[in-house]
Motif scaffolding. Structure first.
Motif, PDB file in Angstrom:
ATOM      1  N   TYR A  71      82.746  66.018  25.332  1.00 42.26           N
ATOM      2  CA  TYR A  71      83.953  65.209  25.533  1.00 42.26           C
ATOM      3  C   TYR A  71      85.198  66.088  25.616  1.00 42.26           C
ATOM      4  CZ  TYR A  71      81.791  60.616  24.943  1.00 42.26           C
ATOM      5  OH  TYR A  71      81.043  59.470  25.126  1.00 42.26           O
ATOM      6  N   MET A  72      85.273  67.112  24.742  1.00 44.47           N
ATOM      7  CA  MET A  72      86.480  67.932  24.685  1.00 44.47           C
ATOM      8  C   MET A  72      86.732  68.693  25.983  1.00 44.47           C
ATOM      9  SD  MET A  72      87.870  67.108  21.944  1.00 44.47           S
ATOM     10  CE  MET A  72      89.250  68.209  22.198  1.00 44.47           C
ATOM     11  N   LYS A  73      85.681  69.047  26.699  1.00 42.45           N
ATOM     12  CA  LYS A  73      85.856  69.714  27.998  1.00 42.45           C
ATOM     13  C   LYS A  73      86.728  68.874  28.926  1.00 42.45           C
ATOM     14  CE  LYS A  73      81.286  71.959  27.935  1.00 42.45           C
ATOM     15  NZ  LYS A  73      79.928  71.937  28.555  1.00 42.45           N
ATOM     16  N   PHE A  74      86.505  67.563  28.886  1.00 38.55           N
ATOM     17  CA  PHE A  74      87.241  66.650  29.765  1.00 38.55           C
ATOM     18  C   PHE A  74      88.572  66.220  29.156  1.00 38.55           C
ATOM     19  CE2 PHE A  74      82.703  65.703  30.935  1.00 38.55           C
ATOM     20  CZ  PHE A  74      82.752  66.317  32.172  1.00 38.55           C
ATOM     21  N   ILE A  75      88.607  66.015  27.836  1.00 36.45           N
ATOM     22  CA  ILE A  75      89.838  65.576  27.182  1.00 36.45           C
ATOM     23  C   ILE A  75      90.938  66.618  27.369  1.00 36.45           C
ATOM     24  CG2 ILE A  75      90.921  65.142  24.936  1.00 36.45           C
ATOM     25  CD1 ILE A  75      88.294  63.791  24.059  1.00 36.45           C
ATOM     26  N   ARG A  76      90.603  67.888  27.182  1.00 39.61           N
ATOM     27  CA  ARG A  76      91.619  68.956  27.267  1.00 39.61           C
ATOM     28  C   ARG A  76      92.210  69.087  28.664  1.00 39.61           C
ATOM     29  NH1 ARG A  76      87.901  72.074  23.614  1.00 39.61           N
ATOM     30  NH2 ARG A  76      88.910  72.072  21.562  1.00 39.61           N
ATOM     31  N   THR A  77      91.450  68.704  29.676  1.00 35.48           N
ATOM     32  CA  THR A  77      91.950  68.799  31.055  1.00 35.48           C
ATOM     33  C   THR A  77      92.448  67.455  31.594  1.00 35.48           C
ATOM     34  OG1 THR A  77      89.715  68.447  31.963  1.00 35.48           O
ATOM     35  CG2 THR A  77      90.402  70.715  31.568  1.00 35.48           C
ATOM     36  N   GLY A  78      92.385  66.431  30.758  1.00 37.13           N
ATOM     37  CA  GLY A  78      92.836  65.107  31.207  1.00 37.13           C
ATOM     38  C   GLY A  78      91.930  64.489  32.258  1.00 37.13           C
ATOM     39  N   ASP A  79      90.665  64.869  32.241  1.00 38.01           N
ATOM     40  CA  ASP A  79      89.699  64.355  33.223  1.00 38.01           C
ATOM     41  C   ASP A  79      89.053  63.076  32.668  1.00 38.01           C
ATOM     42  OD1 ASP A  79      87.679  63.812  35.003  1.00 38.01           O
ATOM     43  OD2 ASP A  79      86.804  65.825  34.965  1.00 38.01           O
ATOM     44  N   TRP A  80      89.709  61.950  32.884  1.00 38.03           N
ATOM     45  CA  TRP A  80      89.227  60.692  32.308  1.00 38.03           C
ATOM     46  C   TRP A  80      88.028  60.145  33.066  1.00 38.03           C
ATOM     47  CZ3 TRP A  80      90.792  60.579  27.659  1.00 38.03           C
ATOM     48  CH2 TRP A  80      92.010  61.193  27.335  1.00 38.03           C
ATOM     49  N   GLU A  81      87.864  60.534  34.310  1.00 39.19           N
ATOM     50  CA  GLU A  81      86.643  60.169  35.043  1.00 39.19           C
ATOM     51  C   GLU A  81      85.440  60.859  34.392  1.00 39.19           C
ATOM     52  OE1 GLU A  81      85.949  58.189  37.583  1.00 39.19           O
ATOM     53  OE2 GLU A  81      87.982  57.499  38.051  1.00 39.19           O
ATOM     54  N   GLY A  82      85.632  62.111  33.979  1.00 40.02           N
ATOM     55  CA  GLY A  82      84.565  62.812  33.279  1.00 40.02           C
ATOM     56  C   GLY A  82      84.216  62.154  31.951  1.00 40.02           C
ATOM     57  N   ILE A  83      85.248  61.722  31.231  1.00 37.10           N
ATOM     58  CA  ILE A  83      85.033  60.989  29.978  1.00 37.10           C
ATOM     59  C   ILE A  83      84.254  59.709  30.254  1.00 37.10           C
ATOM     60  CG2 ILE A  83      86.177  59.689  28.142  1.00 37.10           C
ATOM     61  CD1 ILE A  83      86.478  62.643  27.746  1.00 37.10           C
ATOM     62  N   ALA A  84      84.675  58.987  31.285  1.00 41.76           N
ATOM     63  CA  ALA A  84      83.996  57.742  31.638  1.00 41.76           C
ATOM     64  C   ALA A  84      82.523  57.990  31.932  1.00 41.76           C
ATOM     65  CB  ALA A  84      84.675  57.098  32.848  1.00 41.76           C
ATOM     66  N   GLY A  85      82.221  59.109  32.591  1.00 41.30           N
ATOM     67  CA  GLY A  85      80.824  59.425  32.898  1.00 41.30           C
ATOM     68  C   GLY A  85      79.980  59.574  31.644  1.00 41.30           C
ATOM     69  N   LEU A  86      80.526  60.228  30.615  1.00 43.54           N
ATOM     70  CA  LEU A  86      79.792  60.379  29.348  1.00 43.54           C
ATOM     71  C   LEU A  86      79.604  59.028  28.667  1.00 43.54           C
ATOM     72  CD1 LEU A  86      81.455  63.594  27.871  1.00 43.54           C
ATOM     73  CD2 LEU A  86      79.174  63.393  28.871  1.00 43.54           C
ATOM     74  N   MET A  87      80.653  58.226  28.651  1.00 44.88           N
ATOM     75  CA  MET A  87      80.573  56.907  28.022  1.00 44.88           C
ATOM     76  C   MET A  87      79.552  56.018  28.734  1.00 44.88           C
ATOM     77  SD  MET A  87      84.647  56.296  27.325  1.00 44.88           S
ATOM     78  CE  MET A  87      84.498  54.747  26.416  1.00 44.88           C
ATOM     79  N   LEU A  88      79.540  56.095  30.062  1.00 44.59           N
ATOM     80  CA  LEU A  88      78.583  55.295  30.823  1.00 44.59           C
ATOM     81  C   LEU A  88      77.157  55.792  30.635  1.00 44.59           C
ATOM     82  CD1 LEU A  88      80.681  54.775  34.066  1.00 44.59           C
ATOM     83  CD2 LEU A  88      79.902  52.965  32.497  1.00 44.59           C
ATOM     84  N   SER A  89      76.996  57.090  30.471  1.00 43.21           N
ATOM     85  CA  SER A  89      75.673  57.639  30.167  1.00 43.21           C
ATOM     86  C   SER A  89      75.147  57.066  28.857  1.00 43.21           C
ATOM     87  CB  SER A  89      75.748  59.161  30.088  1.00 43.21           C
ATOM     88  OG  SER A  89      74.549  59.706  29.571  1.00 43.21           O
ATOM     89  N   SER A  90      76.005  57.037  27.838  1.00 38.48           N
ATOM     90  CA  SER A  90      75.608  56.431  26.559  1.00 38.48           C
ATOM     91  C   SER A  90      75.350  54.933  26.723  1.00 38.48           C
ATOM     92  CB  SER A  90      76.703  56.654  25.508  1.00 38.48           C
ATOM     93  OG  SER A  90      76.756  58.003  25.094  1.00 38.48           O
ATOM     94  N   SER A  91      76.186  54.287  27.530  1.00 37.83           N
ATOM     95  CA  SER A  91      76.025  52.841  27.761  1.00 37.83           C
ATOM     96  C   SER A  91      74.648  52.524  28.321  1.00 37.83           C
ATOM     97  CB  SER A  91      77.096  52.329  28.729  1.00 37.83           C
ATOM     98  OG  SER A  91      78.389  52.585  28.260  1.00 37.83           O
TER      99      SER A  91
END
Length: 253
Positions: A71-91
């Motif tokens: 998550y931090m890889k994407f949070i630090r760069t403001g990549d919310w699409e990347g965050i969404a991808g992780l959340m959807l993977s868990s979903s």
């Protein structure tokens, strides 16, 4: 022999009641980010389930956690699409595990919520929305917002609070940096120091001087260091508010 049979019958009855209770509730899926916050959310659901469902009982719960480092890889760069991808993977994993709705006990990653909710295989409860409902119910007019720097400077709480005509305040930049450092170097590892505890309470004291009537603990680890009864302002504990909302939804209240 009759006593033994009676005890066995009673145990069988309890087993049937437990099965019935589980079947009558919705299966909760927890999309975890940091493990300390997720653990507190899970613990709250299980501990408080018995109040509504009976001794040792709670809804079925499944949890999936990509490492916080991902998550931090994407949070630090403001990549919310990347965050969404992780959340959807868990979903997707939780959907296959049988979950019927989802929660995430992490405030910051809710900045990706609109993308996630649109593509998710299951419905969600929004942590900020549940906190805002509680603020409204408690008649709070101007909560202070504490959390990661990304959360305090982002839209997650402003959007839901403004919809309910509730004001808000965030700490100044220097304090936002200080809070963020404590969260990521201490709280996510379960480390609580007296110096950091005093720092949080100093920030809350200053929020009160600015006219805040409550404080949102908008990082799911902050309840580990800001405890009920210690704050000069009433607290809105996002972790436990979300857990209780999920519990109520699961049991149909």
């Amino acid at each position: 022999m009759q006593v033994v049979n009676d005890l066995q019958d009673l145990q069988n009855l309890h087993n049937l009641q437990d099965i019935y209770s589980a079947e009558m509730t919705k299966h909760i899926g927890i999309v975890a980010c940091s493990y300390e916050g997720a653990a507190l959310c899970y613990q709250t659901i299980c501990n408080e389930g018995s109040k509504s469902m009976g001794e040792h009982s709670h809804p079925e719960v499944s949890l999936h956690n990509h490492p916080l480092s991902e998550y931090m890889k994407f949070i630090r760069t403001g990549d919310w699409e990347g965050i969404a991808g992780l959340m959807l993977s868990s979903s997707e994993k939780l959907y296959r595990a049988g979950a019927e709705f989802l929660i995430s006990p992490d405030n910051t990653i809710h900045q990706a919520f609109s993308v996630v909710a649109e593509k998710s295989p299951l419905p969600w409860l929004h942590i900020g929305g549940e906190v805002a409902k509680m603020a409204q119910k408690s008649n709070f007019k101007k909560p202070g917002i504490l959390g990661t720097r990304f959360l305090m400077e982002g839209p997650v709480y402003p959007e839901v609070l403004e919809r309910m005509n509730i004001g808000f305040c965030i700490p100044p930049e220097e304090q936002r940096i200080g809070i963020n450092d404590i969260i990521f170097t201490e709280l996510v590892y379960g480390i609580i120091t007296e110096a950091s505890k005093k720092y949080f309470h100093k920030v809350i004291d200053e929020l009160k001087l600015k006219g805040c009537d409550s404080v949102i603990l908008g990082c799911t680890e902050i309840p580990l260091i800001v405890l009920p009864g210690e704050s000069v302002l009433p607290i809105l504990d996002s972790t436990r508010i979300l857990a209780r909302a999920a519990l109520k939804y699961a049991i149909g209240e």
